[in-house]
Design an enzyme around this catalytic site. Structure first.
Site, PDB file in Angstrom:
ATOM      1  N   ARG A  57       0.839  -1.191   0.000  1.00  0.00           N
ATOM      2  CA  ARG A  57       0.000   0.000   0.000  1.00  0.00           C
ATOM      3  C   ARG A  57       0.882   1.252   0.000  1.00  0.00           C
ATOM      4  O   ARG A  57       2.058   1.194   0.349  1.00  0.00           O
ATOM      5  CB  ARG A  57      -0.898   0.018   1.236  1.00  0.00           C
ATOM      6  CG  ARG A  57      -1.811  -1.207   1.366  1.00  0.00           C
ATOM      7  CD  ARG A  57      -2.575  -1.155   2.677  1.00  0.00           C
ATOM      8  NE  ARG A  57      -3.547  -2.247   2.817  1.00  0.00           N
ATOM      9  CZ  ARG A  57      -3.294  -3.405   3.398  1.00  0.00           C
ATOM     10  NH1 ARG A  57      -2.090  -3.658   3.899  1.00  0.00           N
ATOM     11  NH2 ARG A  57      -4.243  -4.338   3.484  1.00  0.00           N
ATOM     12  N   HIS A 113      -2.469   2.788  -6.173  1.00  0.00           N
ATOM     13  CA  HIS A 113      -2.963   1.588  -5.482  1.00  0.00           C
ATOM     14  C   HIS A 113      -3.290   0.467  -6.460  1.00  0.00           C
ATOM     15  O   HIS A 113      -3.314  -0.705  -6.074  1.00  0.00           O
ATOM     16  CB  HIS A 113      -4.206   1.930  -4.657  1.00  0.00           C
ATOM     17  CG  HIS A 113      -4.624   0.852  -3.710  1.00  0.00           C
ATOM     18  ND1 HIS A 113      -3.993   0.636  -2.503  1.00  0.00           N
ATOM     19  CD2 HIS A 113      -5.595  -0.091  -3.794  1.00  0.00           C
ATOM     20  CE1 HIS A 113      -4.567  -0.373  -1.878  1.00  0.00           C
ATOM     21  NE2 HIS A 113      -5.539  -0.845  -2.640  1.00  0.00           N
ATOM     22  N   ARG A 169      -0.759  -2.408  -6.629  1.00  0.00           N
ATOM     23  CA  ARG A 169      -0.965  -3.479  -5.636  1.00  0.00           C
ATOM     24  C   ARG A 169      -2.029  -4.442  -6.138  1.00  0.00           C
ATOM     25  O   ARG A 169      -1.869  -5.667  -6.060  1.00  0.00           O
ATOM     26  CB  ARG A 169      -1.371  -2.852  -4.300  1.00  0.00           C
ATOM     27  CG  ARG A 169      -1.931  -3.807  -3.256  1.00  0.00           C
ATOM     28  CD  ARG A 169      -2.284  -3.011  -2.001  1.00  0.00           C
ATOM     29  NE  ARG A 169      -3.193  -3.726  -1.135  1.00  0.00           N
ATOM     30  CZ  ARG A 169      -2.840  -4.596  -0.200  1.00  0.00           C
ATOM     31  NH1 ARG A 169      -1.561  -4.893  -0.040  1.00  0.00           N
ATOM     32  NH2 ARG A 169      -3.738  -5.182   0.557  1.00  0.00           N
ATOM     33  N   HIS A 203      -4.307  -8.962   4.337  1.00  0.00           N
ATOM     34  CA  HIS A 203      -5.754  -8.904   4.530  1.00  0.00           C
ATOM     35  C   HIS A 203      -6.124  -9.647   5.807  1.00  0.00           C
ATOM     36  O   HIS A 203      -5.632 -10.749   6.060  1.00  0.00           O
ATOM     37  CB  HIS A 203      -6.491  -9.532   3.357  1.00  0.00           C
ATOM     38  CG  HIS A 203      -6.431  -8.708   2.115  1.00  0.00           C
ATOM     39  ND1 HIS A 203      -6.401  -9.253   0.841  1.00  0.00           N
ATOM     40  CD2 HIS A 203      -6.384  -7.369   1.933  1.00  0.00           C
ATOM     41  CE1 HIS A 203      -6.357  -8.287  -0.048  1.00  0.00           C
ATOM     42  NE2 HIS A 203      -6.338  -7.138   0.587  1.00  0.00           N
ATOM     43  N   TYR A 212      -9.615 -11.605  -6.076  1.00  0.00           N
ATOM     44  CA  TYR A 212      -8.562 -11.914  -7.033  1.00  0.00           C
ATOM     45  C   TYR A 212      -8.664 -13.339  -7.573  1.00  0.00           C
ATOM     46  O   TYR A 212      -7.863 -13.735  -8.415  1.00  0.00           O
ATOM     47  CB  TYR A 212      -7.186 -11.705  -6.391  1.00  0.00           C
ATOM     48  CG  TYR A 212      -7.002 -10.297  -5.900  1.00  0.00           C
ATOM     49  CD1 TYR A 212      -6.775  -9.261  -6.784  1.00  0.00           C
ATOM     50  CD2 TYR A 212      -7.089 -10.002  -4.549  1.00  0.00           C
ATOM     51  CE1 TYR A 212      -6.629  -7.950  -6.343  1.00  0.00           C
ATOM     52  CE2 TYR A 212      -6.947  -8.709  -4.099  1.00  0.00           C
ATOM     53  CZ  TYR A 212      -6.718  -7.683  -4.993  1.00  0.00           C
ATOM     54  OH  TYR A 212      -6.586  -6.398  -4.552  1.00  0.00           O
TER      55      TYR A 212
END
Length: 418
Positions: free
Chosen positions: A228, A335, A338, A361, A370
């Site tokens: 991040r 972002h 990422r 996460h 994803y």
């Protein structure tokens, strides 16, 4: 327990200018006494006072003109009291803005950025509508109309503001100020943001080359280590082991409206993690450390053009803006690098748990977005498996049927004749 009191009022029989009142309990004897008292008055009238105590012990009185309304209120109040939701009307009259200010001041658990977001949503969208009214007067229809007015043009913002309002009013329910949360709009808190774009590996390399040399590593780490912005800005020399090729994420640097730029620990335990740097960018990370990062452990990884001090977030953003325009991808946010890197990781066949650990996460929901990349990869694998199969000679269907002892159909014979 709630109980009814008869309140009989009328003019004195001997002095019409004088009004007198009598109070009687809701018993057979009390009812008879109330009727007898009313018979002695001129122009008598009777009202019904319902008295009860809230769960906090406060005495509350509500007056009705009709006995059946008073009875219905007693029944409802008793049911609510059994559920622990008897509300003091005086508490429900608290001004919404005053309650919100107290609620926000008590939220010491909020991250700096979250607190800034809440204050913005309150000042811009929530308080202008509900601020001057009482908490008890916020109605489901009012919430529905308010949400619709925002969602028409700003659906994502409307979802965020709705969730915040719902959270505040949930606290009001827990505090015994209101019985039920008026936020009852189905699906209003669900964000339907469009899918963010994914950069290709070639585009990431082009973006890195378009950055100033002292900031090039930011693009590579954002994509290949899935970091991040705050994590990139929080990296220091002590967080990087160039020999083993590992990076430890233990601090972030963010900019807040109230305190400016602050450095703090990641907001979740999952955010504190150690990552392995892919070998393809490890040499560039080592070169960056040698050329731009001070020898002391606290030296920042990302520095200004002259070195030494940590780069200003606005300077990093300006360099990124120029780079993305130069390579023809002005739609990409920093972002999104990422996001792209995590999509690449999923395409390698990484499990949800592996993606969670890599990304920091705390829950599987974020990592599951994803998995579509894994499905795409599965298609590639299926096609690769098909190539392993030996090529068998193609046998016409009719010959195959005859070989199995079947009979040719009339249609097939007609087609042969034609």
């Amino acid at each position: 327990m709630a109980h009814i009191t008869y309140r009989v009022t009328g003019r004195h029989p001997d002095d019409p200018e004088r009004r007198i009142t009598g109070r009687f309990r809701n018993t057979d004897r009390g009812k008879a006494a109330a009727r007898a008292f009313a018979d002695t008055l001129k122009d008598p009238s009777t009202v019904y006072d319902v008295e009860y105590r809230t769960v906090e012990g406060r005495k509350v009185t509500k007056t009705f003109d009709r006995r059946k309304d008073a009875d219905a209120y007693v029944s409802t109040t008793e049911a609510d009291k059994l559920r622990g939701v008897v509300i003091d009307p005086r508490r429900a009259r608290i001004i919404f803005k005053d309650y919100v200010d107290r609620w926000l001041a008590a939220r010491h658990d909020l991250a700096e950025s979250t607190g800034d977001l809440y204050r913005y949503l309150l000042d811009r969208y929530i308080v202008p509508t509900f601020g001057p009214t009482s908490v008890g007067s916020v109605s489901p229809s009012g919430v529905r109309a308010w949400h619709a007015s925002i969602a028409k043009d700003y659906p994502t913002t409307a979802a965020k503001a709705y969730r915040l309002l719902r959270e505040i009013l949930n606290t009001a329910v827990a505090d015994g100020i209101i019985v039920r949360n008026p936020c009852q709009v189905k699906g209003a808190g669900q964000e339907k943001a469009p899918e963010r774009p994914v950069a290709t590996i070639a585009e990431v390399q082009a973006l890195a080359e378009a950055m100033p040399d002292h900031l090039r590593i930011a693009v590579l780490l954002a994509a290949w280590c899935q970091l991040r912005r705050g994590e990139l800005l929080g990296l220091r020399r002590r967080h990087i082991d160039p020999l083993s090729g590992r990076i430890t994420i233990s601090s972030t640097r963010i900019t807040t409206k109230s305190r400016g730029t602050v450095e703090k620990a990641p907001k979740t335990d999952a955010g504190r993690r150690t990552l392995t740097v892919p070998p393809n960018i490890l040499s560039q990370l080592r070169r960056h450390l040698d050329e731009y990062v001070g020898a002391e452990p606290e030296a920042p990884l990302l520095v200004g053009e002259r070195g030494g001090a940590a780069v200003i977030p606005g300077v990093l953003q300006a360099a990124w803006n120029r780079a993305r325009v130069k390579v023809g991808r002005p739609d990409l946010h920093l972002h999104d690098l990422r996001h792209s890197g995590l999509t690449w990781a999923a395409a390698t066949g990484a499990s949800t748990r592996e993606l969670m650990r890599r990304a920091g996460h705390a829950s599987p929901q974020a990592a599951l977005r994803y998995q579509h990349a894994t499905e795409d990869r599965d298609q590639v694998l299926a096609e690769a498996l098909a190539k392993l199969a030996p090529k068998a000679p193609v046998v016409p269907i009719e010959k195959a049927a005859v070989a199995r002892g079947g009979r040719r159909s009339p249609d097939s014979r007609r087609i042969d004749a034609e």
